[in-house]
Design a protein around this motif. Structure first.
Motif, PDB file in Angstrom:
ATOM      1  N   GLY A  88       0.817  -1.381   0.143  1.00 46.70           N
ATOM      2  CA  GLY A  88      -0.164  -0.022  -0.025  1.00 46.70           C
ATOM      3  C   GLY A  88       0.696   1.366  -0.159  1.00 46.70           C
ATOM      4  O   GLY A  88       0.568   2.092  -0.552  1.00 46.70           O
ATOM      5  N   SER A  89       2.011   1.123   0.940  1.00 51.46           N
ATOM      6  CA  SER A  89       2.819   2.425   0.746  1.00 51.46           C
ATOM      7  C   SER A  89       3.313   2.779  -0.401  1.00 51.46           C
ATOM      8  O   SER A  89       3.898   4.018  -0.921  1.00 51.46           O
ATOM      9  CB  SER A  89       3.823   2.076   1.841  1.00 51.46           C
ATOM     10  N   ALA A  90       3.225   1.713  -1.563  1.00 55.45           N
ATOM     11  CA  ALA A  90       4.252   1.827  -2.744  1.00 55.45           C
ATOM     12  C   ALA A  90       3.089   2.387  -3.603  1.00 55.45           C
ATOM     13  O   ALA A  90       3.378   2.641  -4.958  1.00 55.45           O
ATOM     14  CB  ALA A  90       4.760   0.698  -3.142  1.00 55.45           C
ATOM     15  N   ARG A  91       1.692   2.418  -3.622  1.00 54.63           N
ATOM     16  CA  ARG A  91       0.825   2.706  -4.420  1.00 54.63           C
ATOM     17  C   ARG A  91       0.446   4.248  -4.419  1.00 54.63           C
ATOM     18  O   ARG A  91       1.065   4.928  -3.805  1.00 54.63           O
ATOM     19  CB  ARG A  91      -0.482   2.070  -3.829  1.00 54.63           C
ATOM     20  N   GLY A 141      -1.462   7.457  -4.395  1.00 55.83           N
ATOM     21  CA  GLY A 141      -2.787   8.030  -3.547  1.00 55.83           C
ATOM     22  C   GLY A 141      -2.974   7.372  -2.492  1.00 55.83           C
ATOM     23  O   GLY A 141      -2.974   6.030  -2.171  1.00 55.83           O
ATOM     24  N   PRO A 142      -3.739   8.274  -1.533  1.00 56.31           N
ATOM     25  CA  PRO A 142      -4.170   7.805  -0.181  1.00 56.31           C
ATOM     26  C   PRO A 142      -5.302   6.739  -0.422  1.00 56.31           C
ATOM     27  O   PRO A 142      -5.163   6.172   0.558  1.00 56.31           O
ATOM     28  CB  PRO A 142      -4.508   9.263   0.381  1.00 56.31           C
ATOM     29  N   PHE A 189      -5.244  -0.886   1.368  1.00 53.08           N
ATOM     30  CA  PHE A 189      -4.334  -1.925   1.707  1.00 53.08           C
ATOM     31  C   PHE A 189      -4.159  -2.034   2.934  1.00 53.08           C
ATOM     32  O   PHE A 189      -4.058  -3.001   3.769  1.00 53.08           O
ATOM     33  CB  PHE A 189      -2.815  -1.711   1.053  1.00 53.08           C
ATOM     34  N   LEU A 190      -4.373  -0.831   3.688  1.00 49.12           N
ATOM     35  CA  LEU A 190      -4.193  -0.895   5.301  1.00 49.12           C
ATOM     36  C   LEU A 190      -5.379  -1.729   5.837  1.00 49.12           C
ATOM     37  O   LEU A 190      -5.408  -2.210   6.830  1.00 49.12           O
ATOM     38  CB  LEU A 190      -4.189   0.505   5.897  1.00 49.12           C
ATOM     39  N   ASN A 191      -6.477  -1.344   5.207  1.00 49.45           N
ATOM     40  CA  ASN A 191      -7.609  -1.939   5.612  1.00 49.45           C
ATOM     41  C   ASN A 191      -7.757  -3.406   5.551  1.00 49.45           C
ATOM     42  O   ASN A 191      -8.008  -4.259   6.529  1.00 49.45           O
ATOM     43  CB  ASN A 191      -8.925  -1.488   4.821  1.00 49.45           C
ATOM     44  N   LYS A 212      -6.922  11.195   6.877  1.00 52.95           N
ATOM     45  CA  LYS A 212      -6.856  12.631   7.197  1.00 52.95           C
ATOM     46  C   LYS A 212      -6.004  13.220   6.234  1.00 52.95           C
ATOM     47  O   LYS A 212      -6.421  14.636   6.087  1.00 52.95           O
ATOM     48  CB  LYS A 212      -6.566  13.031   8.538  1.00 52.95           C
ATOM     49  N   LYS A 213      -5.145  12.827   5.464  1.00 56.76           N
ATOM     50  CA  LYS A 213      -4.224  13.485   4.532  1.00 56.76           C
ATOM     51  C   LYS A 213      -5.299  13.725   3.395  1.00 56.76           C
ATOM     52  O   LYS A 213      -5.782  13.092   2.424  1.00 56.76           O
ATOM     53  CB  LYS A 213      -3.367  12.417   4.048  1.00 56.76           C
ATOM     54  N   PRO A 214      -5.240  15.466   2.944  1.00 56.09           N
ATOM     55  CA  PRO A 214      -5.996  15.667   1.690  1.00 56.09           C
ATOM     56  C   PRO A 214      -5.402  15.229   0.516  1.00 56.09           C
ATOM     57  O   PRO A 214      -4.101  15.150   0.484  1.00 56.09           O
ATOM     58  CB  PRO A 214      -5.918  17.326   1.933  1.00 56.09           C
ATOM     59  N   SER A 215      -6.182  14.969  -0.512  1.00 52.37           N
ATOM     60  CA  SER A 215      -5.754  14.361  -1.721  1.00 52.37           C
ATOM     61  C   SER A 215      -5.295  15.452  -2.582  1.00 52.37           C
ATOM     62  O   SER A 215      -5.882  16.789  -2.285  1.00 52.37           O
ATOM     63  CB  SER A 215      -6.794  13.440  -2.389  1.00 52.37           C
ATOM     64  N   PRO A 216      -4.275  15.349  -3.377  1.00 57.21           N
ATOM     65  CA  PRO A 216      -3.894  16.439  -4.308  1.00 57.21           C
ATOM     66  C   PRO A 216      -4.837  16.987  -5.111  1.00 57.21           C
ATOM     67  O   PRO A 216      -4.927  18.245  -5.282  1.00 57.21           O
ATOM     68  CB  PRO A 216      -2.749  16.024  -5.055  1.00 57.21           C
TER      69      PRO A 216
END
Length: 131
Positions: free
Chosen positions: A53-56, A58-59, A65-67, A117-121
């Motif tokens: 997931g960290s390599a994908r 977008g949040p 993947f975290l789910n 919480k991180k806003p998407s670009p």
């Protein structure tokens, strides 16, 4: 150090995977394709999904993947409980694994919350009204 190795959630899940492999070595051969295989798969999945997931991009992808990682951790928690009740794990070993599971789940959940919480670009940044 690779990017994912800096993530505390991955570090705890990796440690949990290592400990799971150690603990399941003592399981009876009759469980080789049962609890042993399931426990190892779930522990591996938690760490691997954080990494992937960290390599994908977008949040939203990372959240997905975290789910999955959180689901794998929940499965592993039940496997540990069942192994304890079947007396495949002694109480001290189960307590140690359960503490590590709790840490891994907490860190993964916190990472999930931070990514949410991180806003998407692509989302507009609205001005904060002055008082």
């Amino acid at each position: 150090m690779r990017h994912y190795e800096r993530l505390l959630a991955w570090q705890r899940c990796h440690e949990l995977a290592l400990r799971t492999y150690e603990a399941t070595r003592a399981f009876p051969k009759t469980e080789q394709y049962g609890l042993t295989s399931q426990a190892r798969r779930a522990a591996f999945s938690a760490a691997a999904n954080i990494l992937e997931g960290s390599a994908r991009r977008g949040p939203q992808e990372f959240q997905r993947f975290l789910n999955i990682a959180l689901g794998s951790l929940s499965e592993l928690s039940y496997i540990f409980r069942l192994a304890k009740e079947l007396e495949l794990l002694g109480l001290p070993e189960w307590q140690s694994l359960d503490r590590l599971y709790t840490q891994a789940r907490f860190m993964t959940w916190k990472l999930y919350q931070a990514v949410v919480k991180k806003p998407s670009p692509s989302s507009p940044v609205l001005p904060v009204p002055s008082l």
